[in-house]
Design an enzyme around this catalytic site. Structure first.
Site, short mmCIF file in Angstrom:
data_model
loop_
_atom_site.label_atom_id
_atom_site.label_comp_id
_atom_site.label_asym_id
_atom_site.label_seq_id
_atom_site.Cartn_x
_atom_site.Cartn_y
_atom_site.Cartn_z
N TYR A 1 14.63 -56.94 36.89
CA TYR A 1 15.61 -57.51 37.74
C TYR A 1 16.08 -58.59 37.12
CZ TYR A 1 16.91 -55.32 42.07
OH TYR A 1 17.58 -54.31 42.70
N GLU B 1 19.15 -60.77 38.59
CA GLU B 1 20.35 -61.13 39.51
C GLU B 1 20.70 -62.54 38.90
OE1 GLU B 1 19.51 -61.03 43.41
OE2 GLU B 1 19.74 -58.99 43.56
N ASP C 1 44.23 -52.43 33.16
CA ASP C 1 42.89 -51.64 33.18
C ASP C 1 42.94 -50.61 32.11
OD1 ASP C 1 41.00 -49.62 33.71
OD2 ASP C 1 41.48 -49.26 35.80
N THR D 1 36.01 -49.49 31.56
CA THR D 1 34.75 -48.78 31.33
C THR D 1 34.54 -49.21 29.95
OG1 THR D 1 36.06 -46.92 30.67
CG2 THR D 1 35.48 -47.12 33.16
N LYS E 1 34.50 -44.35 27.86
CA LYS E 1 35.53 -43.55 27.50
C LYS E 1 35.87 -43.65 25.88
CE LYS E 1 36.98 -43.38 32.07
NZ LYS E 1 37.85 -43.76 33.30
N ARG F 1 27.86 -45.38 30.12
CA ARG F 1 28.60 -45.47 31.39
C ARG F 1 28.54 -46.98 32.04
NH1 ARG F 1 30.05 -40.57 32.11
NH2 ARG F 1 31.75 -41.14 33.79
C1 LIG Z 1 38.05 -43.84 34.43
C2 LIG Z 1 38.84 -44.92 35.09
C3 LIG Z 1 38.30 -45.90 36.19
C4 LIG Z 1 37.10 -45.81 36.66
O1 LIG Z 1 35.78 -45.65 36.11
P1 LIG Z 1 34.51 -45.11 36.86
O2 LIG Z 1 33.66 -45.46 35.68
O3 LIG Z 1 34.57 -43.72 36.88
O4 LIG Z 1 34.42 -45.87 38.17
C5 LIG Z 1 39.31 -47.03 36.58
N1 LIG Z 1 40.41 -47.22 36.14
C6 LIG Z 1 40.77 -46.19 35.06
C7 LIG Z 1 42.00 -46.66 34.49
C8 LIG Z 1 40.20 -45.55 34.69
O5 LIG Z 1 40.62 -44.27 33.70
#
Ligand SMILES: *Cc1c(COP(=O)(O)O)cnc(C)c1O
Length: 421
Positions: free
Chosen positions: A56, A58, A202, A228, A231, A237
């Site tokens: 932990y 925090e 994003d 994220t 990807k 993740r």
């Molecule tokens: C995949 C994605 C997310 C969310 O990711 P998670 O890990 O699935 O919650 C947010 N914004 C965009 C543009 C994404 O492609």
């Protein structure tokens, strides 16, 4: 078998071990074209599966609520520093559990319930967490949504500007999940400045392309950047929020204690390992190859008469509109999966069909490029996609099974991290 091996799961819990092994083999045998997925390195897998999960922590490095942070503090600091260096940002927070929680932290930092926020509508290519109605972000905020033009399939920046100046959102999100074209960060930044909004880029889908120089960077344009890590960036993740120094403390407070408890330290370690990999010259080659492959695949599909939203791609992602092919996205995706080609059905802009049975198919090249496929292989993949979709329309399952065997043969020539024969 799974690589790294999992002998203790094998012996103590064979039922789960068999499922993990089955998934590893599946990932090895299929042509995985879901654009939000990838294969992480064995090093990233190893870092994810460590004793760091026991701890932990925090708080933030040097300011924790639990003792025993002698190794976690430097680890999180290294992860943050690597993110800052790779993307060229002032500040990075590596604790968000995933992309959606990262975006929630941005809302918590800068908006109050009921405030106006703005993002791209989900069916137009945006993400749920950019204010779509079924998401908490659409329920708790007054979300106004922009889209793409019907004739071009591209974002209409004049529409975005008009909407922003009329609605005065606190936040404007750019980026999304089904955008095959380059995002014009400077144009969004100019609109946000004029409207008095904070621009949030994003970059979940394209972070690896940006890190590798294959897509322009939002740095210097967007005050806040969320992503994220799993990807195109090819990490575990997880997620990160990056920002200018100005927004650093508001964002950190929003992540902890605003939204989350303890960070997932094993994920932080794996993020650090992935960022180290992404800083290498080979990763630049990877990012450019992802785009080269996507353009080749888009060209080969278009040559076979398929309609692509916006007519093609600038990045890793292709959105096929199957309206004129006489098959829905869902049956097409199911048939392709049977044929060893993994995609996902998706709405297309102005889709006349329902979201659970839409007209589109979303595909991309991040995972197959990690396997080592090159532009020359995309012609073959397009041929299989065409043949499988045609067979699906006639419910011809023998063709699908034959293609699956051919796909398996092709993929067996390309090693997959995570699987050893
Ligand atoms: C995949 C994605 C997310 C969310 O990711 P998670 O890990 O699935 O919650 C947010 N914004 C965009 C543009 C994404 O492609």
């Amino acid at each position: 078998m799974h690589n790294p091996p999992i002998p203790h799961v094998d012996s103590s819990d064979p039922e789960i071990a068999a499922l993990i092994g089955g998934e590893a083999r599946r990932q090895y045998e299929k042509a995985r074209l879901i654009p939000s997925e990838n294969y992480v390195s064995v090093a990233v897998l190893e870092a994810s599966g460590t004793v760091l999960t026991n701890k932990y922590s925090e708080g933030y490095p040097g300011r924790r609520y639990y003792e025993g942070q002698q190794f976690i503090d430097p680890l999180e600091t290294i992860a943050r520093d690597r993110a800052k260096a790779l993307f060229g940002v002032d500040h990075a927070n590596v604790q968000p559990y995933s992309g959606t929680p990262a975006n929630l932290a941005v809302y918590l930092a800068f908006a109050a319930p009921g405030d106006t926020i703005m993002g791209m509508a989900l069916p137009m290519g945006g993400h749920l967490s950019h204010g779509w109605s079924v998401s908490a972000t659409g329920k708790w905020f007054r979300a106004v949504q922009y889209g793409v033009r019907r004739d071009t399939g591209r974002v209409d920046l004049d529409e975005v500007r008009d909407l922003a100046l009329k609605e005065h959102p606190k936040l404007i999100f750019c980026g999304g999940t089904a955008i095959p074209r380059t995002i014009d960060f400077p144009a969004f930044a100019a609109i946000a400045a004029e409207a008095g909004a904070i621009l949030v880029a994003d970059i979940a889908h394209i972070a690896g392309l940006i890190a590798g120089g294959a897509h322009p960077s939002p740095v210097g344009h967007a005050g806040v950047i969320t992503t994220t890590t799993h990807k195109t960036l090819r990490g575990p993740r997880g997620a990160m929020i990056m920002s200018t120094a100005e927004h650093a403390s508001a964002l950190d407070r929003a992540v902890f204690p605003g939204l989350q408890g303890g960070p997932h330290n094993h994920t932080t370690a794996a993020i650090a390992v992935a960022l180290h990999e992404a800083a290498r010259p080979e990763f630049r080659d990877y990012a450019h190859q992802v785009v080269t492959n996507a353009k080749a695949l888009a060209g080969a599909l278009a040559a076979r008469g398929y309609d692509l939203v916006s007519g093609g791609t600038d990045n890793h992602l292709i959105l096929m509109d199957l309206t004129s092919s006489g098959i829905g996205g869902k049956p097409a995706a199911k048939a392709l999966d049977r044929a060893g080609i993994e995609t996902n059905y998706n709405t297309v802009p102005f889709d006349p069909r329902k979201p659970f049975d839409p007209s589109g198919l979303r595909l991309g090249t991040p995972a197959v490029t990690t396997r080592g496929l090159r532009a020359g292989h995309m012609e073959q993949i397009a041929a299989w996609i065409d043949e499988a979709i045609t067979a699906a329309a006639k419910a011809d399952e023998t063709v699908l099974d034959r293609i699956a065997g051919e796909v398996r043969d092709l993929m067996s020539a390309f090693p997959a991290p995570g699987w050893t024969r």
